[in-house]
Design a protein around this motif. Structure first.
Motif, PDB file in Angstrom:
ATOM      1  N   SER A   1      -3.811   6.643   6.545  1.00 42.82           N
ATOM      2  CA  SER A   1      -5.193   7.132   6.598  1.00 42.82           C
ATOM      3  C   SER A   1      -6.220   6.105   7.038  1.00 42.82           C
ATOM      4  O   SER A   1      -7.379   6.442   7.225  1.00 42.82           O
ATOM      5  CB  SER A   1      -5.613   7.645   5.219  1.00 42.82           C
ATOM      6  OG  SER A   1      -4.791   8.692   4.809  1.00 42.82           O
ATOM      7  N   LYS A   2      -5.811   4.841   7.164  1.00 37.24           N
ATOM      8  CA  LYS A   2      -6.818   3.826   7.470  1.00 37.24           C
ATOM      9  C   LYS A   2      -6.376   2.931   8.613  1.00 37.24           C
ATOM     10  O   LYS A   2      -5.192   2.795   8.902  1.00 37.24           O
ATOM     11  CB  LYS A   2      -7.130   2.985   6.239  1.00 37.24           C
ATOM     12  CG  LYS A   2      -6.020   2.052   5.818  1.00 37.24           C
ATOM     13  CD  LYS A   2      -6.433   1.168   4.671  1.00 37.24           C
ATOM     14  CE  LYS A   2      -5.372   0.105   4.426  1.00 37.24           C
ATOM     15  NZ  LYS A   2      -5.771  -0.857   3.447  1.00 37.24           N
TER      16      LYS A   2
ATOM     17  N   SER B   1       0.544   7.082   2.026  1.00 34.58           N
ATOM     18  CA  SER B   1      -0.624   7.943   2.274  1.00 34.58           C
ATOM     19  C   SER B   1      -1.855   7.114   2.626  1.00 34.58           C
ATOM     20  O   SER B   1      -2.655   7.512   3.483  1.00 34.58           O
ATOM     21  CB  SER B   1      -0.908   8.831   1.068  1.00 34.58           C
ATOM     22  OG  SER B   1      -1.125   8.045  -0.088  1.00 34.58           O
ATOM     23  N   THR B   2      -2.014   5.961   2.015  1.00 40.09           N
ATOM     24  CA  THR B   2      -3.158   5.083   2.290  1.00 40.09           C
ATOM     25  C   THR B   2      -3.037   4.441   3.662  1.00 40.09           C
ATOM     26  O   THR B   2      -3.987   4.439   4.451  1.00 40.09           O
ATOM     27  CB  THR B   2      -3.270   3.987   1.208  1.00 40.09           C
ATOM     28  OG1 THR B   2      -3.399   4.616  -0.067  1.00 40.09           O
ATOM     29  CG2 THR B   2      -4.451   3.078   1.465  1.00 40.09           C
TER      30      THR B   2
ATOM     31  N   GLU C   1       0.847  -1.202   0.000  1.00 39.99           N
ATOM     32  CA  GLU C   1       0.000   0.000   0.000  1.00 39.99           C
ATOM     33  C   GLU C   1       0.877   1.245   0.000  1.00 39.99           C
ATOM     34  O   GLU C   1       1.995   1.233   0.517  1.00 39.99           O
ATOM     35  CB  GLU C   1      -0.882   0.043   1.261  1.00 39.99           C
ATOM     36  CG  GLU C   1      -1.915  -1.034   1.331  1.00 39.99           C
ATOM     37  CD  GLU C   1      -3.193  -0.668   0.588  1.00 39.99           C
ATOM     38  OE1 GLU C   1      -3.286   0.429   0.022  1.00 39.99           O
ATOM     39  OE2 GLU C   1      -4.101  -1.509   0.593  1.00 39.99           O
ATOM     40  N   LYS C   2       0.349   2.325  -0.555  1.00 38.73           N
ATOM     41  CA  LYS C   2       1.057   3.600  -0.492  1.00 38.73           C
ATOM     42  C   LYS C   2       1.054   4.107   0.951  1.00 38.73           C
ATOM     43  O   LYS C   2       0.112   3.867   1.705  1.00 38.73           O
ATOM     44  CB  LYS C   2       0.387   4.641  -1.392  1.00 38.73           C
ATOM     45  CG  LYS C   2       0.641   4.411  -2.849  1.00 38.73           C
ATOM     46  CD  LYS C   2       0.132   5.579  -3.651  1.00 38.73           C
ATOM     47  CE  LYS C   2       0.510   5.387  -5.110  1.00 38.73           C
ATOM     48  NZ  LYS C   2       0.213   6.571  -5.892  1.00 38.73           N
TER      49      LYS C   2
END
Length: 139
Positions: A62-63, A58-59, A55-56
């Motif tokens: 954020s989760k 940023s992702t 996953e990036k």
């Protein structure tokens, strides 16, 4: 990647989060308490999980993931700070020894590395650490 001195003002890019790799599960609670004790609130603390590596950044920042934790011995010890004020980062790093945890590779979010996958970021950080150790041996 290169290191750039940050001043006391400003905020790191990305969501307000601390992403941790290479530590056991209890580290999430230890760091959440440490941050709270240092007056740093509203920051998500998360560990590297099986769905994180591709996953990036940023992702992942954020989760919240419910996937199993990647065992600490399979990853380098890294803490990636994002979305916090520079003065909060300085305070956290200055008081880090109070956590009782081993010193990780500390990293901060940048506009550039938010687009890296976790795996890419870890590879860059390990490469930088190796280069720094080799440079120190030459001095």
């Amino acid at each position: 990647m290169s290191f750039k001195k940050i001043d006391d003002t400003g905020v790191l890019p990305g969501p307000r989060a601390l992403f941790i790799c290479g530590f056991p599960e209890k580290t999430e609670t230890i760091m959440a308490e440490f941050l709270k004790d240092n007056g740093i609130e509203d920051i998500a603390v998360g560990l590297c999980r099986e769905d994180s590596l591709l996953e990036k950044i940023s992702t992942v920042l954020s989760k919240k993931s419910d996937y199993p934790l990647i065992p600490s011995e399979k990853l380098p010890p890294v803490m990636l700070w994002s979305g916090i004020e520079h003065k909060e980062l300085d305070q956290s790093l200055g008081n880090f020894k109070d956590t009782g945890l081993k010193r990780p590779i500390f990293a901060t979010s940048t506009e550039h590395n938010l687009d890296f996958t976790v795996k890419e970021l870890l590879q860059h950080l390990i490469s930088e650490q190796k280069s720094m150790k080799e440079a120190m041996k030459k001095d």
